[in-house]
Design an enzyme around this catalytic site. Structure first.
Site, PDB file in Angstrom:
ATOM      1  CG  ASP A  20     -23.801  64.366  17.403  1.00 46.64           C
ATOM      2  OD1 ASP A  20     -23.509  65.045  16.516  1.00 46.64           O
ATOM      3  OD2 ASP A  20     -24.124  64.402  18.623  1.00 46.64           O
ATOM      4  CG  ASN A  22     -20.986  62.327  10.748  1.00 48.48           C
ATOM      5  OD1 ASN A  22     -21.271  61.191  11.281  1.00 48.48           O
ATOM      6  ND2 ASN A  22     -21.796  63.019   9.942  1.00 48.48           N
ATOM      7  NE  ARG A  24     -18.712  64.404  19.238  1.00 47.37           N
ATOM      8  CZ  ARG A  24     -19.986  63.966  19.914  1.00 47.37           C
ATOM      9  NH1 ARG A  24     -19.627  63.532  20.887  1.00 47.37           N
ATOM     10  NH2 ARG A  24     -21.062  64.116  19.144  1.00 47.37           N
ATOM     11  NE  ARG A  33     -16.622  69.361  12.247  1.00 48.34           N
ATOM     12  CZ  ARG A  33     -17.286  68.986  13.203  1.00 48.34           C
ATOM     13  NH1 ARG A  33     -16.656  68.497  14.345  1.00 48.34           N
ATOM     14  NH2 ARG A  33     -18.626  68.910  13.393  1.00 48.34           N
ATOM     15  CG  HIS A  37     -19.751  65.701   7.677  1.00 48.47           C
ATOM     16  ND1 HIS A  37     -20.641  65.549   8.878  1.00 48.47           N
ATOM     17  CD2 HIS A  37     -19.192  67.249   7.938  1.00 48.47           C
ATOM     18  CE1 HIS A  37     -20.488  66.679   9.934  1.00 48.47           C
ATOM     19  NE2 HIS A  37     -19.438  67.451   9.215  1.00 48.47           N
ATOM     20  CD  GLU A  67     -31.257  74.896  16.589  1.00 47.90           C
ATOM     21  OE1 GLU A  67     -31.374  73.921  15.812  1.00 47.90           O
ATOM     22  OE2 GLU A  67     -32.168  75.523  16.761  1.00 47.90           O
ATOM     23  CG  LEU A 131     -37.891  53.454   4.469  1.00 46.90           C
ATOM     24  CD1 LEU A 131     -38.359  53.246   5.884  1.00 46.90           C
ATOM     25  CD2 LEU A 131     -36.493  53.063   4.228  1.00 46.90           C
ATOM     26  CD  GLU A 207     -40.543  53.757  25.117  1.00 46.65           C
ATOM     27  OE1 GLU A 207     -39.496  53.394  25.912  1.00 46.65           O
ATOM     28  OE2 GLU A 207     -41.595  53.688  25.398  1.00 46.65           O
TER      29      GLU A 207
HETATM   30  C1  IPE Z   1     -27.731  67.287  15.967  1.00 50.56           C
HETATM   31  O1  IPE Z   1     -26.476  67.203  16.184  1.00 50.56           O
HETATM   32  C2  IPE Z   1     -28.216  67.598  14.524  1.00 50.56           C
HETATM   33  C3  IPE Z   1     -27.882  66.681  13.475  1.00 50.56           C
HETATM   34  C4  IPE Z   1     -27.605  65.407  13.584  1.00 50.56           C
HETATM   35  C5  IPE Z   1     -28.281  66.904  12.129  1.00 50.56           C
HETATM   36  P1  IPE Z   1     -25.568  68.468  16.681  1.00 50.56           P
HETATM   37  O2  IPE Z   1     -24.329  68.048  16.848  1.00 50.56           O
HETATM   38  O3  IPE Z   1     -25.720  69.687  15.756  1.00 50.56           O
HETATM   39  O4  IPE Z   1     -26.127  68.785  17.872  1.00 50.56           O
HETATM   40  P2  IPE Z   1     -25.639  69.525  19.151  1.00 50.56           P
HETATM   41  O5  IPE Z   1     -24.958  70.605  18.757  1.00 50.56           O
HETATM   42  O6  IPE Z   1     -24.720  68.683  19.774  1.00 50.56           O
HETATM   43  O7  IPE Z   1     -27.075  69.600  20.235  1.00 50.56           O
HETATM   44  C1  IPE Z   2     -23.455  65.085  12.927  1.00 51.66           C
HETATM   45  O1  IPE Z   2     -22.281  65.200  13.180  1.00 51.66           O
HETATM   46  C2  IPE Z   2     -23.797  65.507  11.672  1.00 51.66           C
HETATM   47  C3  IPE Z   2     -24.502  66.868  11.396  1.00 51.66           C
HETATM   48  C4  IPE Z   2     -24.713  67.712  12.695  1.00 51.66           C
HETATM   49  C5  IPE Z   2     -24.481  67.751  10.343  1.00 51.66           C
HETATM   50  P1  IPE Z   2     -21.356  66.214  13.849  1.00 51.66           P
HETATM   51  O2  IPE Z   2     -20.947  67.136  12.827  1.00 51.66           O
HETATM   52  O3  IPE Z   2     -22.128  67.017  14.876  1.00 51.66           O
HETATM   53  O4  IPE Z   2     -20.375  65.537  14.652  1.00 51.66           O
HETATM   54  P2  IPE Z   2     -19.814  65.853  16.180  1.00 51.66           P
HETATM   55  O5  IPE Z   2     -20.932  66.030  16.941  1.00 51.66           O
HETATM   56  O6  IPE Z   2     -18.935  67.256  16.018  1.00 51.66           O
HETATM   57  O7  IPE Z   2     -18.719  64.962  16.359  1.00 51.66           O
HETATM   58 MG    MG Z   3     -22.620  66.995  16.869  1.00 50.37          MG
END
Ligand code: IPE
Ligand code: IPE
Ligand code: MG
Length: 254
Positions: A20, A22, A24, A33, A37, A67, A131, A207
């Protein structure tokens, strides 16, 4: 990090990562964004290589949740272009290093071009025993459990399984990947403290390692730190401290 550590320590089988942050990461740099990614894909490359070198048996990466289909169409399109970009660069490495690619999630929702790429890489690597690299794509833990229950009901209706024979082990065999072991260590980057519908069944005794680092900033050394933290945990599985075995291999980590 000792290269042989994970091949010796048979109690560590499965590392799972919620990648999570990418978006921000990018926004803080005045980037789009989409660029976040792309930077995230580079982190995947590094972490997969480290996991392979350190002989981690299973690595599951949360790449796109059920989601995440609720995101803007443009962002979804962009995310759906990433598997092709990643495997174009990395498939050779995976094959040379005996990595087996696996996929969990509702693939029927994925665009045809993504399914085609996934089918190809899964097929090309299916005999590899290094792996086991799982991509959770269009994945949600609740959805996986419901799908498993549906498959189970079909077998029950067909008389293949009796109600009395159902136990946790049998239920696991109906999940998206019946061979997937329980998660030992679950890492979440991006600063949030939630599981966001990831591997709900398999993480029952995982964990947790939460870090404020955004995924594109998460490097090999950060993974090593998370693994070191794992070696200090006493996994009691409900027992008392006196009953729980001590971790014998922590001393091998540098
Ligand atoms: C969780 O990240 C899903 C992935 C990393 C693929 P999100 O950014 O979608 O999760 P929430 O919305 O913060 O819970
Ligand atoms: C995780 O980064 C990647 C996916 C959920 C696909 P985010 O896109 O959720 O990045 P933030 O949480 O908005 O920073
Ligand atoms: Mg996110």
């Amino acid at each position: 990090m000792s290269e042989t550590f994970f091949s010796q320590d048979r109690s560590f089988r499965h590392l799972a990562i919620i990648m999570d942050g990418n978006g921000r990461w990018a926004e803080r740099r005045g980037l789009t964004r989409s660029e976040g990614h792309k930077a995230g894909v580079e982190s995947i490359r590094q972490i997969v290589r480290a996991a392979c070198e350190w002989r981690i048996p299973w690595l599951t990466l949360y790449a796109f949740s059920s989601e995440n289909w609720n995101r803007p169409r443009k962002e979804i399109e962009l995310l759906m272009a990433l598997p092709e970009a990643y495997f174009k660069e990395e498939l050779d490495y995976c094959i040379k290093n005996h990595i087996r690619i696996r996929v969990v999630g509702r693939q029927d929702r994925l665009p045809f071009h993504v399914r085609k790429i996934l089918d190809n890489v899964v097929c090309q690597t299916r005999h590899n025993e290094g792996l086991q690299l799982v991509f959770a794509l269009s994945y949600g833990g609740r959805g996986e459990i419901v799908d498993a229950a549906k498959r189970l009901m079909l077998d029950a209706e067909a008389g293949v399984i009796e109600r009395e024979a159902l136990d946790e082990k049998t239920f696991t065999s109906y999940l998206d990947d019946p061979e997937m072991p329980d998660v030992d260590l679950l890492i979440r980057t991006g600063g949030e403290s939630r599981v966001s519908n990831f591997l709900l069944w398999q993480s029952a005794y995982a964990e947790l390692y939460l870090t404020a680092l955004m995924w594109p900033d998460f490097e090999r050394e950060d993974l090593a730190q998370a693994l070191r933290s794992f070696t200090t945990r006493e996994r009691r599985f409900g027992k008392t401290s006196a009953q729980a075995p001590t971790r014998p291999l922590g001393k091998d980590l540098c």
